[in-house]
Write a protein that holds these residues in place. Structure first.
Motif, PDB file in Angstrom:
ATOM      1  N   VAL A   4       0.872  -1.159   0.000  1.00 27.11           N
ATOM      2  CA  VAL A   4       0.000   0.000   0.000  1.00 27.11           C
ATOM      3  C   VAL A   4       0.910   1.209   0.000  1.00 27.11           C
ATOM      4  O   VAL A   4       1.493   1.563   0.995  1.00 27.11           O
ATOM      5  N   PRO A   6       1.205   5.033  -0.969  1.00 27.25           N
ATOM      6  CA  PRO A   6       0.587   6.256  -1.460  1.00 27.25           C
ATOM      7  C   PRO A   6       1.540   6.975  -2.409  1.00 27.25           C
ATOM      8  O   PRO A   6       2.748   6.906  -2.239  1.00 27.25           O
ATOM      9  N   GLY A   8       1.877  10.028  -2.647  1.00 30.56           N
ATOM     10  CA  GLY A   8       2.472  11.173  -1.974  1.00 30.56           C
ATOM     11  C   GLY A   8       2.313  12.409  -2.805  1.00 30.56           C
ATOM     12  O   GLY A   8       1.861  12.361  -3.947  1.00 30.56           O
ATOM     13  N   ILE A   9       2.635  13.538  -2.240  1.00 29.58           N
ATOM     14  CA  ILE A   9       2.627  14.764  -3.029  1.00 29.58           C
ATOM     15  C   ILE A   9       4.065  15.220  -3.116  1.00 29.58           C
ATOM     16  O   ILE A   9       4.575  15.864  -2.229  1.00 29.58           O
ATOM     17  N   ARG A  14      11.182  20.277  -4.305  1.00 34.15           N
ATOM     18  CA  ARG A  14      12.111  19.250  -3.861  1.00 34.15           C
ATOM     19  C   ARG A  14      12.646  18.469  -5.050  1.00 34.15           C
ATOM     20  O   ARG A  14      13.806  18.131  -5.127  1.00 34.15           O
ATOM     21  N   PHE A  48      11.645  10.367  -0.996  1.00 30.53           N
ATOM     22  CA  PHE A  48      11.389  11.473  -0.068  1.00 30.53           C
ATOM     23  C   PHE A  48       9.900  11.593   0.229  1.00 30.53           C
ATOM     24  O   PHE A  48       9.464  12.543   0.868  1.00 30.53           O
ATOM     25  N   GLY A  50       6.125   9.006   0.878  1.00 31.26           N
ATOM     26  CA  GLY A  50       5.707   7.656   1.215  1.00 31.26           C
ATOM     27  C   GLY A  50       6.332   7.191   2.519  1.00 31.26           C
ATOM     28  O   GLY A  50       7.029   7.948   3.190  1.00 31.26           O
ATOM     29  N   PRO A  51       6.086   5.938   2.874  1.00 28.23           N
ATOM     30  CA  PRO A  51       6.510   5.430   4.183  1.00 28.23           C
ATOM     31  C   PRO A  51       8.021   5.436   4.392  1.00 28.23           C
ATOM     32  O   PRO A  51       8.484   5.371   5.513  1.00 28.23           O
ATOM     33  N   ALA A  53      10.070   7.873   3.566  1.00 31.57           N
ATOM     34  CA  ALA A  53      10.578   9.227   3.394  1.00 31.57           C
ATOM     35  C   ALA A  53      11.589   9.630   4.459  1.00 31.57           C
ATOM     36  O   ALA A  53      12.568  10.312   4.161  1.00 31.57           O
TER      37      ALA A  53
ATOM     38  N   GLU B 104      -6.246  11.962   1.712  1.00 28.73           N
ATOM     39  CA  GLU B 104      -5.134  11.097   2.107  1.00 28.73           C
ATOM     40  C   GLU B 104      -3.800  11.835   1.987  1.00 28.73           C
ATOM     41  O   GLU B 104      -2.940  11.746   2.862  1.00 28.73           O
ATOM     42  N   ASN B 105      -3.652  12.579   0.889  1.00 24.84           N
ATOM     43  CA  ASN B 105      -2.384  13.282   0.691  1.00 24.84           C
ATOM     44  C   ASN B 105      -2.216  14.475   1.608  1.00 24.84           C
ATOM     45  O   ASN B 105      -1.113  14.752   2.085  1.00 24.84           O
ATOM     46  N   GLN B 108      -1.163  13.182   4.783  1.00 24.01           N
ATOM     47  CA  GLN B 108       0.252  12.817   4.796  1.00 24.01           C
ATOM     48  C   GLN B 108       1.127  14.042   5.036  1.00 24.01           C
ATOM     49  O   GLN B 108       2.117  13.977   5.760  1.00 24.01           O
ATOM     50  N   LYS B 113       4.783  11.222   7.327  1.00 18.33           N
ATOM     51  CA  LYS B 113       4.837  10.130   6.385  1.00 18.33           C
ATOM     52  C   LYS B 113       4.861   8.776   7.074  1.00 18.33           C
ATOM     53  O   LYS B 113       4.549   7.765   6.469  1.00 18.33           O
TER      54      LYS B 113
END
Lengths: 399, 288
Positions: A4, A6, A8-9, A14, A48, A50-51, A53, B104-105, B108, B113
């Motif tokens: 799972v 994500p 991310g943004i 960056r 950088f 997600g889990p 990072a 969700e984002n 985060q 994170k």
């Protein structure tokens, strides 16, 4: 559906950020005319978002610290160093594409490597085509370094999964007094190959695992795995896993009245582990290459002070997750600078040769005497590993 | 074995809470709230922030979080569902999904994170039930689900608002004709669905950890059990959810956790193949 993950943004700044650290400061001490010199770029493609990072941020911290020092001392060959950063989101295709792009378009002369052994394995071809040194700093996959290439452009300043497996088994037997061992790894490109590394390490001591199990990332119910370990009679669990899964496994074990000793590769160094596992985290041991906690080395203490000054959130050592990655990236960055100096050039093949004959370097993790040679591309070995243990929310060195 | 069944029941109850949310919006408006998983995550995240970062006691933090999710549900319906339904478009599928992903984002960015633990005394020391260990919180989960079911029954049966909701679900045009504010009823069903998801999040958080991506898989499984149970049948959904939780755990126990999703979702397809309207659904007669 396995991981799972994500998306991310990823912030645009960056992704495209080219950090010219201390370049301004450096220009004041550089010889005349050199201030206009273009910086020498070193690339860092890592996750950088997600889990994973926080591990990426640790790599960046280590490289930043080293570059500040190098640039304050005048840079290398009269030019400052600059770190080019990309977020590969822990994805294979992005990692490979970024590596090529950073070398070909940005002109990076060396690459600091990502989390995810699968990315390290996947860039071997690209790296040897472009002949630029690549440093494994956060991955232990054996095949990344032992790739059969000559000359080999892959270097590691980090742990090697095969050696970690041996270290965990010998530590478990000799220091912890473990008699029967269960293997419980995460179901990923890191955890699955390490199952064999652990089996081999156990076999080396005439042991068979009491149980062998995988934990799917994102799953939450690991009662069956813990039942098998318990019924197999394991008093110690060896694990290559991350904080959430192992925390949930320990909670499942607690339910069935099973509280084994746990010896872990770096994954459980994540500072969120005690918050997830609660009191069950106490006593869980994690192998590391470097930590700021209880570190009496003046160099480490000075670096910690600098990090604390730079970041108000860094109140104590535990506010710096994955210290091993900070240490690995710091030492690797200095080694790259030394290699450029020694080669007198940023030419890839010349740097590669210089790295294999670097001489001595008084680093953060240890003092290196020729960290690499033509046959040895691992700067660290089991003698450099240290064991840390969770006590409350602190990960302390085992005395 | 019994150990796996017990844990599976608790997990199934959480699926049922999220799944009943799909049911609620479906009966009032024939739309589905695909942001359910994210609402569950948001409920857990808000509670954790209040409890850990602001030192609130668990109960008020939970209540505030559930209320906030009610507001979230109202806003979601007003801005991401109603405009599309008015135009007779199916765009609400995309818009509720999109809101879920955005939430969700954003979570985060704010929450961080890494996953974090939601402390709860009820998830610290296990108790023994019939030879199997279980956390008190896992025993509380079915109690909460039962209480919600009873409360819902009373609400539907004996309050004006409840009757109006039922009427809306039964016949939208007729309800409009007798002066029921149907828009408001649909909004309420969205609020209730998000609140149910939040309850699920708060209950499961201490057991499995809280992260910004925790809602995705659970939201999807809840949708699967809602379909299997029959979107219009709350009891069917409850049974399907409990069965899914137990079966999935037993599969995990025997074939490893990688097999869970393969068999779990495979079973869903099989059930739908045999009974397209779900286990307890009846195929509607359509007049032409």
């Amino acid at each position: 559906m396995s991981e799972v993950h994500p998306a991310g943004i990823p912030s645009a700044s960056r992704r495209t950020a080219v950090k010219i650290l201390g370049a301004a400061a450096a220009s004041t001490v550089l010889p005349r005319g050199a201030s206009a010199a273009d910086p020498i770029k070193i690339g860092l493609s890592a996750a950088f978002s997600g889990p994973n990072a926080t591990a990426g941020e640790a790599l960046q911290r280590g490289a930043d610290l080293a570059m500040e020092e190098i640039n304050a001392a005048g840079g290398v060959l009269g030019r400052p160093l600059a770190l080019v950063i990309r977020d590969n989101e822990h994805k294979l295709d992005r990692g490979v594409a970024q590596t090529r792009e950073m070398i070909e378009r940005e002109g990076c002369v060396a690459m600091l490597g990502s989390q995810g052994s699968f990315i390290g394995l996947a860039v071997i071809d690209t790296i040897h085509e472009l002949k630029i040194p690549w440093f494994a700093l956060a991955v232990g996959g054996v095949g990344i370094i032992e790739n059969g290439r000559k000359p080999n452009y892959m270097f590691r300043v980090a742990t090697n999964d095969r050696e970690v497996a041996k270290f965990l088994v010998s530590y478990g037997q000799e220091k912890v007094g473990g008699k029967s061992f269960a293997i419980l790894n995460e179901d990923t490109g890191w955890g699955v190959p390490a199952i064999d590394d652990l089996r081999v390490a156990l076999k080396g001591r005439n042991l068979e695992p009491a149980s062998v199990d995988k934990m799917k990332v994102g799953d939450s119910e690991f009662t069956p795995q813990m039942l098998r370990a318990k019924n197999g009679g394991a008093d110690t669990i060896l694990t290559f896993s991350n904080a959430v899964e192992m925390a949930n496994a320990l909670k499942a074990g607690n339910k069935i009245g099973y509280k084994p000793k746990v010896l872990s590769a770096w994954g459980l160094a994540n500072p969120t582990f005690p918050s997830l596992a609660g009191p069950l985290a106490d006593g869980v041991m994690v192998m590391q290459t470097f930590t700021f906690v209880q570190n009496t080395n003046p160099k480490a203490q000075a670096l910690f002070k600098r990090l604390a000054e730079k970041n108000r959130n860094v109140k104590d050592e535990m506010a710096l997750p994955f210290p091993s990655y900070i240490g690995n990236a710091y030492d690797a960055t200095h080694m790259i600078a030394l290699a450029i100096k020694k080669a007198g050039s940023t030419d890839g093949p010349k740097m590669q040769a210089a790295l294999e004959n670097l001489g001595t370097y008084g680093g953060l993790i240890k003092s290196y005497a020729n960290p690499f040679s033509a046959d040895r591309h691992e700067a660290l070995g089991p003698e450099d590993y240290s064991m840390t243990v969770w006590r409350g929310s602190r990960l302390e060195l085992v005395a | 074995m019994f150990q796996l069944v017990l844990s599976g029941l608790a997990l199934g109850c959480v699926y049922s809470l999220v799944a009943l949310g799909y049911h609620l919006t479906f009966i009032t408006s024939r739309t589905l709230n695909f942001a359910q998983g994210s609402a569950m995550m948001l409920g857990a995240v808000i509670t954790l922030i209040l409890v850990v970062d602001f030192n609130w006691p668990t109960l008020p933090a939970t209540l505030v979080s559930i209320l906030l999710l009610g507001v979230f549900g109202l806003a979601l319906e007003r801005f991401a569902v109603r405009p599309f339904v008015r135009r007779g478009s199916m765009a609400w599928v995309m818009s509720t999904l999109a809101v879920g992903i955005i939430v969700e984002n954003v979570a985060q960015l704010i929450f961080g994170k890494s996953p974090r633990g939601l402390p709860n005394e009820l998830a610290q020391d296990p108790v023994m039930v019939g030879g199997a260990g279980i956390y008190p919180l896992e025993l509380l989960i079915p109690v909460v689900v039962l209480a919600i079911a009873v409360a819902a029954r009373l609400f539907y049966g004996s309050t004006m608002l409840g009757r109006a909701l039922r009427a809306t679900a039964f016949d939208r045009e007729a309800s409009l004709a007798v002066g029921i504010n149907v828009d408001w009823m649909i909004g309420l069903s969205y609020a209730a669905s998000s609140m149910l998801a939040a309850v699920g999040g708060v209950l499961i958080g201490p057991l499995i950890g809280v992260s910004s991506h925790m809602g995705f898989l659970i939201g999807l499984k809840a949708f699967a059990v809602a379909i299997v149970g029959g979107l219009e049948h709350p009891l069917g959904i409850l049974i399907a959810a409990l069965a899914y939780g137990v079966v999935e755990n037993l599969i995990g126990g025997h074939f490893g956790s990688s097999a869970k999703e393969i068999f779990g979702f495979g079973l869903v397809i099989l059930v739908l193949f045999l009974r397209p309207a779900g286990l307890f659904g009846r195929t509607r007669l359509r007049r032409i």
